[in-house]
Scaffold this motif. Sequence first.
Motif, PDB file in Angstrom:
ATOM      1  N   LEU A   5      41.390  20.633  54.540  1.00  0.00           N
ATOM      2  CA  LEU A   5      40.068  20.010  54.565  1.00  0.00           C
ATOM      3  C   LEU A   5      40.225  18.530  54.909  1.00  0.00           C
ATOM      4  CD1 LEU A   5      38.409  21.567  51.370  1.00  0.00           C
ATOM      5  CD2 LEU A   5      38.667  22.541  53.662  1.00  0.00           C
ATOM      6  N   HIS A   6      39.736  18.154  56.084  1.00  0.00           N
ATOM      7  CA  HIS A   6      39.761  16.745  56.493  1.00  0.00           C
ATOM      8  C   HIS A   6      38.557  16.061  55.846  1.00  0.00           C
ATOM      9  CE1 HIS A   6      42.771  17.126  59.899  1.00  0.00           C
ATOM     10  NE2 HIS A   6      42.601  18.358  59.482  1.00  0.00           N
ATOM     11  N   LEU A   7      38.765  15.526  54.651  1.00  0.00           N
ATOM     12  CA  LEU A   7      37.655  15.010  53.859  1.00  0.00           C
ATOM     13  C   LEU A   7      37.011  13.782  54.487  1.00  0.00           C
ATOM     14  CD1 LEU A   7      39.103  15.334  50.250  1.00  0.00           C
ATOM     15  CD2 LEU A   7      37.851  17.026  51.595  1.00  0.00           C
ATOM     16  N   THR A   8      37.812  12.994  55.187  1.00  0.00           N
ATOM     17  CA  THR A   8      37.297  11.777  55.799  1.00  0.00           C
ATOM     18  C   THR A   8      38.215  11.344  56.922  1.00  0.00           C
ATOM     19  OG1 THR A   8      36.746   9.443  55.410  1.00  0.00           O
ATOM     20  CG2 THR A   8      38.526  10.370  54.078  1.00  0.00           C
ATOM     21  N   ASP A   9      37.646  10.662  57.902  1.00  0.00           N
ATOM     22  CA  ASP A   9      38.451  10.050  58.963  1.00  0.00           C
ATOM     23  C   ASP A   9      38.814   8.612  58.619  1.00  0.00           C
ATOM     24  OD1 ASP A   9      38.406  12.318  60.563  1.00  0.00           O
ATOM     25  OD2 ASP A   9      36.575  11.725  61.585  1.00  0.00           O
ATOM     26  N   ALA A  10      38.235   8.095  57.541  1.00  0.00           N
ATOM     27  CA  ALA A  10      38.471   6.706  57.153  1.00  0.00           C
ATOM     28  C   ALA A  10      39.804   6.578  56.418  1.00  0.00           C
ATOM     29  CB  ALA A  10      37.341   6.208  56.258  1.00  0.00           C
ATOM     30  N   CYS A  11      40.379   5.373  56.462  1.00  0.00           N
ATOM     31  CA  CYS A  11      41.624   5.098  55.764  1.00  0.00           C
ATOM     32  C   CYS A  11      41.662   3.623  55.385  1.00  0.00           C
ATOM     33  CB  CYS A  11      42.830   5.453  56.636  1.00  0.00           C
ATOM     34  SG  CYS A  11      44.414   5.336  55.746  1.00  0.00           S
ATOM     35  N   ASN A  12      42.320   3.326  54.281  1.00  0.00           N
ATOM     36  CA  ASN A  12      42.459   1.944  53.842  1.00  0.00           C
ATOM     37  C   ASN A  12      43.705   1.272  54.409  1.00  0.00           C
ATOM     38  OD1 ASN A  12      44.039   3.677  52.250  1.00  0.00           O
ATOM     39  ND2 ASN A  12      44.115   2.217  50.558  1.00  0.00           N
ATOM     40  N   LEU A  13      44.522   2.028  55.178  1.00  0.00           N
ATOM     41  CA  LEU A  13      45.671   1.452  55.869  1.00  0.00           C
ATOM     42  C   LEU A  13      45.467   1.539  57.381  1.00  0.00           C
ATOM     43  CD1 LEU A  13      48.764   2.746  53.823  1.00  0.00           C
ATOM     44  CD2 LEU A  13      47.387   0.690  53.479  1.00  0.00           C
ATOM     45  N   ARG A  14      46.372   0.874  58.107  1.00  0.00           N
ATOM     46  CA  ARG A  14      46.338   0.900  59.564  1.00  0.00           C
ATOM     47  C   ARG A  14      47.742   1.194  60.087  1.00  0.00           C
ATOM     48  NH1 ARG A  14      41.985   1.196  58.164  1.00  0.00           N
ATOM     49  NH2 ARG A  14      40.118   0.011  58.746  1.00  0.00           N
ATOM     50  N   CYS A  15      48.238   2.383  59.769  1.00  0.00           N
ATOM     51  CA  CYS A  15      49.585   2.770  60.202  1.00  0.00           C
ATOM     52  C   CYS A  15      49.635   2.819  61.721  1.00  0.00           C
ATOM     53  CB  CYS A  15      49.962   4.110  59.591  1.00  0.00           C
ATOM     54  SG  CYS A  15      49.911   4.112  57.794  1.00  0.00           S
ATOM     55  N   GLY A  53      42.545  10.849  57.644  1.00  0.00           N
ATOM     56  CA  GLY A  53      42.332   9.689  56.817  1.00  0.00           C
ATOM     57  C   GLY A  53      43.093   9.671  55.511  1.00  0.00           C
ATOM     58  N   GLU A  54      42.525   8.917  54.590  1.00  0.00           N
ATOM     59  CA  GLU A  54      43.066   8.877  53.237  1.00  0.00           C
ATOM     60  C   GLU A  54      42.136   9.658  52.322  1.00  0.00           C
ATOM     61  OE1 GLU A  54      44.612   8.894  49.840  1.00  0.00           O
ATOM     62  OE2 GLU A  54      45.783   8.202  51.557  1.00  0.00           O
ATOM     63  N   PRO A  55      42.566  10.840  51.869  1.00  0.00           N
ATOM     64  CA  PRO A  55      41.671  11.711  51.102  1.00  0.00           C
ATOM     65  C   PRO A  55      41.208  11.127  49.775  1.00  0.00           C
ATOM     66  CG  PRO A  55      43.902  12.588  51.139  1.00  0.00           C
ATOM     67  CD  PRO A  55      43.870  11.476  52.126  1.00  0.00           C
ATOM     68  N   LEU A  56      41.993  10.229  49.178  1.00  0.00           N
ATOM     69  CA  LEU A  56      41.583   9.677  47.890  1.00  0.00           C
ATOM     70  C   LEU A  56      40.394   8.721  48.009  1.00  0.00           C
ATOM     71  CD1 LEU A  56      44.931   9.189  45.943  1.00  0.00           C
ATOM     72  CD2 LEU A  56      43.075  10.789  45.468  1.00  0.00           C
ATOM     73  N   LEU A  57      39.998   8.379  49.228  1.00  0.00           N
ATOM     74  CA  LEU A  57      38.732   7.669  49.415  1.00  0.00           C
ATOM     75  C   LEU A  57      37.557   8.582  49.059  1.00  0.00           C
ATOM     76  CD1 LEU A  57      39.451   5.797  52.770  1.00  0.00           C
ATOM     77  CD2 LEU A  57      39.167   4.734  50.518  1.00  0.00           C
ATOM     78  N   GLN A  58      37.810   9.888  49.028  1.00  0.00           N
ATOM     79  CA  GLN A  58      36.801  10.881  48.649  1.00  0.00           C
ATOM     80  C   GLN A  58      37.242  11.602  47.375  1.00  0.00           C
ATOM     81  OE1 GLN A  58      33.802  11.479  50.164  1.00  0.00           O
ATOM     82  NE2 GLN A  58      34.229   9.686  51.445  1.00  0.00           N
ATOM     83  N   ARG A  59      37.668  10.828  46.400  1.00  0.00           N
ATOM     84  CA  ARG A  59      38.209  11.368  45.163  1.00  0.00           C
ATOM     85  C   ARG A  59      37.238  12.319  44.451  1.00  0.00           C
ATOM     86  NH1 ARG A  59      41.444   8.311  40.728  1.00  0.00           N
ATOM     87  NH2 ARG A  59      41.981   7.099  42.561  1.00  0.00           N
ATOM     88  N   GLN A  60      35.972  11.925  44.339  1.00  0.00           N
ATOM     89  CA  GLN A  60      35.011  12.761  43.622  1.00  0.00           C
ATOM     90  C   GLN A  60      34.822  14.097  44.328  1.00  0.00           C
ATOM     91  OE1 GLN A  60      33.716  11.971  40.536  1.00  0.00           O
ATOM     92  NE2 GLN A  60      33.181  14.154  40.615  1.00  0.00           N
ATOM     93  N   LEU A  61      34.890  14.085  45.656  1.00  0.00           N
ATOM     94  CA  LEU A  61      34.759  15.338  46.403  1.00  0.00           C
ATOM     95  C   LEU A  61      35.944  16.263  46.111  1.00  0.00           C
ATOM     96  CD1 LEU A  61      33.226  17.051  48.447  1.00  0.00           C
ATOM     97  CD2 LEU A  61      34.418  15.818  50.280  1.00  0.00           C
ATOM     98  N   ILE A  62      37.136  15.697  45.936  1.00  0.00           N
ATOM     99  CA  ILE A  62      38.293  16.511  45.557  1.00  0.00           C
ATOM    100  C   ILE A  62      38.053  17.159  44.202  1.00  0.00           C
ATOM    101  CG2 ILE A  62      40.754  16.471  44.985  1.00  0.00           C
ATOM    102  CD1 ILE A  62      41.057  14.126  46.955  1.00  0.00           C
ATOM    103  N   TYR A  63      37.624  16.349  43.225  1.00  0.00           N
ATOM    104  CA  TYR A  63      37.344  16.890  41.893  1.00  0.00           C
ATOM    105  C   TYR A  63      36.325  18.025  41.980  1.00  0.00           C
ATOM    106  CZ  TYR A  63      39.440  12.549  40.022  1.00  0.00           C
ATOM    107  OH  TYR A  63      40.277  11.514  39.706  1.00  0.00           O
TER     108      TYR A  63
END
Length: 366
Positions: A5-15, A53-63
């Motif tokens: 599940l690609h929860l988001t395309d956003a990320c807090n890093l820029r690898c 992205g970074e899935p933990l940006l959508q932490r509540q959705l994971i829960y």
Amino acid sequence: MHLTLHLTDACNLRCTYCYVRQDTHAMTPDTAKAAIDLAAADPGHHGIIFFGGEPLLQRQLIYDTVYYAEALGLPGKFHYKITTNGTLLDEEFLAFSKKHQVFIALSHDGTAQDICRIHPDGSGTFHQLEPIAKKLLAYRPYAPVMMTVSPDTVGQYAAGADYLYRLGFRYLICTIDYSGNWTEAAFRELERQYKKLAVWYQQLTLREEKFYFSPFEVKISSHIHQRTYCAERCELGKKQLSVAPDGGIFPCVQFVGHPEYQIGDVFSGIQQEKRQQLYAMNEQTPSPCDRCKLRSRCNHHCACLNLQSTGDFRQISPVLCRHERMVLPIADRLAEALYRKRSGAFLQKQYNDMYPVLSYVEDRIP
């Protein structure tokens, strides 16, 4: 089958080597529930992988997604995994992962972390991640770490793997950046690093250490267990499907965002005919590989790697070809040396099918 599940395309890093096209697209709870319903209706067990992205940006959705899946009352139907850069990992999520058996894989490039895995302002993440990694291992001792080696970081490959091992990781998944600008000098350095890693691997094995280093394990297994290895390689769209934030279904993670490869959506289902067509196309041996003696042990069937580096999953990556021709002889010489020494750890790992279970039980006994 695994459902990513690609929860988001956003990320807090820029690898610098990341292939995800970053934007603000995020999966809705209804889309995530529809994905779970789709998996629940399919026979067998399913891995649900939270990705970005970074899935933990959508932490509540994971829960909420885990709670929803558990409420379906299908014990053993699902298991969960998240791939994260680790910067947002905290006690709360670690406790949740332990309670609900969410497997955590950490992306970390070892001593080269600050070269490619950076914040938007260019600052590094190495020192930020060290205490987080230790905390992760305290909760999840078998957590894997995923390391990417680029032409810019190749000189620290061996040192980086050793650092991650000394940090406490015992399951190292390492890959190169196949879309990178691999010059002749970079390839020579890569070969030098693999030779250093072979010495490191042999020393650890002779000390009876338990660990997994994917580049060598996979290639050694491809020789010892050639028949079963061939059966376990990439089967595009069969073993894994990826769900985009909008619910579109794709045959693998790097196909998300390429509409020509969409094979359905979570609301209307999978287009099985198109799915089978893509699978059949990927199973055809490309003409450059027809007479190659290494083709049964090579990773040329990985559609994601080919798409990433050439733009066409049917076109073999020249970087992939060069890499396979480099690493196979090194892995074979390593295996031959350990076999001649009759290393107990090596023989158990490579020849005993029960080794993973026995090793786990042994580790759990006080």
